[in-house]
Design a protein around this motif. Structure first.
Motif, PDB file in Angstrom:
ATOM      1  N   VAL A  86       2.636   1.693  -3.467  1.00 22.99           N
ATOM      2  CA  VAL A  86       1.690   2.045  -4.537  1.00 22.99           C
ATOM      3  C   VAL A  86       1.283   3.511  -4.395  1.00 22.99           C
ATOM      4  O   VAL A  86       1.298   4.279  -5.360  1.00 22.99           O
ATOM      5  CB  VAL A  86       0.449   1.125  -4.489  1.00 22.99           C
ATOM      6  CG1 VAL A  86      -0.678   1.672  -5.348  1.00 22.99           C
ATOM      7  CG2 VAL A  86       0.817  -0.275  -4.947  1.00 22.99           C
ATOM      8  N   LEU A  87       0.966   3.901  -3.144  1.00 20.73           N
ATOM      9  CA  LEU A  87       0.525   5.285  -2.929  1.00 20.73           C
ATOM     10  C   LEU A  87       1.673   6.276  -3.110  1.00 20.73           C
ATOM     11  O   LEU A  87       1.454   7.419  -3.484  1.00 20.73           O
ATOM     12  CB  LEU A  87      -0.112   5.425  -1.550  1.00 20.73           C
ATOM     13  CG  LEU A  87      -1.479   4.728  -1.433  1.00 20.73           C
ATOM     14  CD1 LEU A  87      -2.005   4.831  -0.011  1.00 20.73           C
ATOM     15  CD2 LEU A  87      -2.483   5.327  -2.416  1.00 20.73           C
TER      16      LEU A  87
ATOM     17  N   VAL B 161      -6.686   0.212  -4.026  1.00 18.93           N
ATOM     18  CA  VAL B 161      -5.949   1.313  -3.399  1.00 18.93           C
ATOM     19  C   VAL B 161      -5.914   2.499  -4.351  1.00 18.93           C
ATOM     20  O   VAL B 161      -6.190   3.644  -3.967  1.00 18.93           O
ATOM     21  CB  VAL B 161      -4.510   0.868  -3.027  1.00 18.93           C
ATOM     22  CG1 VAL B 161      -3.636   2.058  -2.697  1.00 18.93           C
ATOM     23  CG2 VAL B 161      -4.546  -0.102  -1.856  1.00 18.93           C
TER      24      VAL B 161
ATOM     25  N   ILE C 153       0.829  -1.213   0.000  1.00 17.48           N
ATOM     26  CA  ILE C 153       0.000   0.000   0.000  1.00 17.48           C
ATOM     27  C   ILE C 153       0.858   1.256   0.000  1.00 17.48           C
ATOM     28  O   ILE C 153       0.637   2.187  -0.784  1.00 17.48           O
ATOM     29  CB  ILE C 153      -0.944  -0.010   1.231  1.00 17.48           C
ATOM     30  CG1 ILE C 153      -1.984  -1.126   1.082  1.00 17.48           C
ATOM     31  CG2 ILE C 153      -1.631   1.340   1.409  1.00 17.48           C
ATOM     32  CD1 ILE C 153      -2.912  -1.266   2.284  1.00 17.48           C
ATOM     33  N   VAL C 154       1.862   1.275   0.877  1.00 20.55           N
ATOM     34  CA  VAL C 154       2.700   2.474   1.010  1.00 20.55           C
ATOM     35  C   VAL C 154       3.419   2.780  -0.304  1.00 20.55           C
ATOM     36  O   VAL C 154       3.467   3.926  -0.747  1.00 20.55           O
ATOM     37  CB  VAL C 154       3.698   2.308   2.177  1.00 20.55           C
ATOM     38  CG1 VAL C 154       4.718   3.425   2.185  1.00 20.55           C
ATOM     39  CG2 VAL C 154       2.955   2.262   3.507  1.00 20.55           C
TER      40      VAL C 154
ATOM     41  N   LEU D 113      -2.937   5.587   6.078  1.00 22.03           N
ATOM     42  CA  LEU D 113      -3.229   6.014   4.703  1.00 22.03           C
ATOM     43  C   LEU D 113      -4.606   5.548   4.229  1.00 22.03           C
ATOM     44  O   LEU D 113      -5.216   6.209   3.388  1.00 22.03           O
ATOM     45  CB  LEU D 113      -2.142   5.504   3.744  1.00 22.03           C
ATOM     46  CG  LEU D 113      -0.778   6.204   3.861  1.00 22.03           C
ATOM     47  CD1 LEU D 113       0.298   5.422   3.101  1.00 22.03           C
ATOM     48  CD2 LEU D 113      -0.842   7.641   3.354  1.00 22.03           C
TER      49      LEU D 113
END
Lengths: 176, 176
Positions: free
Chosen positions: A10-11, B10, A7-8, B67
């Motif tokens: 990709v974001l 996401v 997640i981190v 996030l």
């Protein structure tokens, strides 16, 4: 190509892309180019709509592959669009993703680095499958290998053009 | 709370957030409010910088939790900022994430739905750990349960304020 797409991460990549767009708007506003800024916003919205259409096709692995491709260190830049009115398709997502991924990897070994290399994929969902139009423009160094890869693929591919600057083919993928 | 946080999902949520921001800029430009549009852009950039700082703390699970929190259906809205100059920390990411996640879940059961509920977390990395400042403002319905949860947590927590509209505490988390 592989990467750790948590997640981190990709974001992080997405944020970087969006901030580039925001900076482009900001730059034009600071030069008082209001109209250009508005055009950029319209382009951003259209691009996001294509992303949304891709994400809604019910091909999660294929969509994910296309969404992260420009964050890998390929020598080409990818663009895509989803044509037509059919919004979700029923096909083997894993096989399609695997083939497309191996094509990206192979294409990358056949082109010249640090040139203006662009790959565009148009996706046309139809009643009984999906037509994909692949168009590459740039600098192709290994034409024969690329031709062989395409001809030896176990897929329904119609090669339309293959020169030193262009590769163009149609891929037909049937429903499951 | 759980969700399927794959790449497509996401990016779907992130795209939605960014498009909202872009629309806000667009709206102000179309009303010829150039200055307001520029202020919004500056806010967006600062918010993204906080996201980047959070993402760089070397606490991937904790960062991921924060996030995605606003994409879950919590009755509160989360904000956070990373203070100070220390950029990465060494602590038990899983334990911290687990505690924070259980706090979010519990807080959610103690507040009134559909009110202006805001939770702000300030993160201050220090030499020997991290100080977290939790500040909630909104409508608290189950004050006693919330107090018990905090007092019974196996963590170094200093409760500073707990009323029907506010909860405020400091959490000290040591390095591993």
């Amino acid at each position: 190509m592989e990467n750790n797409w948590d997640i981190v991460n990709v974001l992080r990549y997405a944020r970087h892309d969006w901030l580039n767009k925001i900076q482009l708007i900001k730059g034009n506003l600071s030069l008082n180019r209001l109209e250009r800024a508005q055009d950029i916003i319209d382009e951003i919205v259209m691009e996001a709509q294509q992303e949304a259409k891709l994400s809604n096709l019910q091909l999660p692995h294929f969509a994910a592959l296309l969404l992260v491709t420009n964050w890998q260190n390929y020598y080409f830049r990818l663009e895509y669009e989803v044509l037509g009115d059919i919004h979700s398709v029923k096909m083997n997502d894993n096989e399609l993703t695997e083939w497309t991924s191996s094509f990206f990897d192979f294409l990358n070994t056949c082109i010249e680095a640090f040139q203006e290399n662009h790959l565009s994929i148009s996706i046309l969902p139809e009643e009984n499958g999906v037509k994909f139009f692949f168009d590459f423009t740039g600098s192709i160094q290994k034409r024969e290998e690329l031709e062989r890869f395409i001809k030896e693929s176990n897929q329904e591919i119609m090669l339309k053009e293959l020169t030193e600057e262009e590769l163009s083919f149609e891929l037909q993928w049937g429903n499951t």
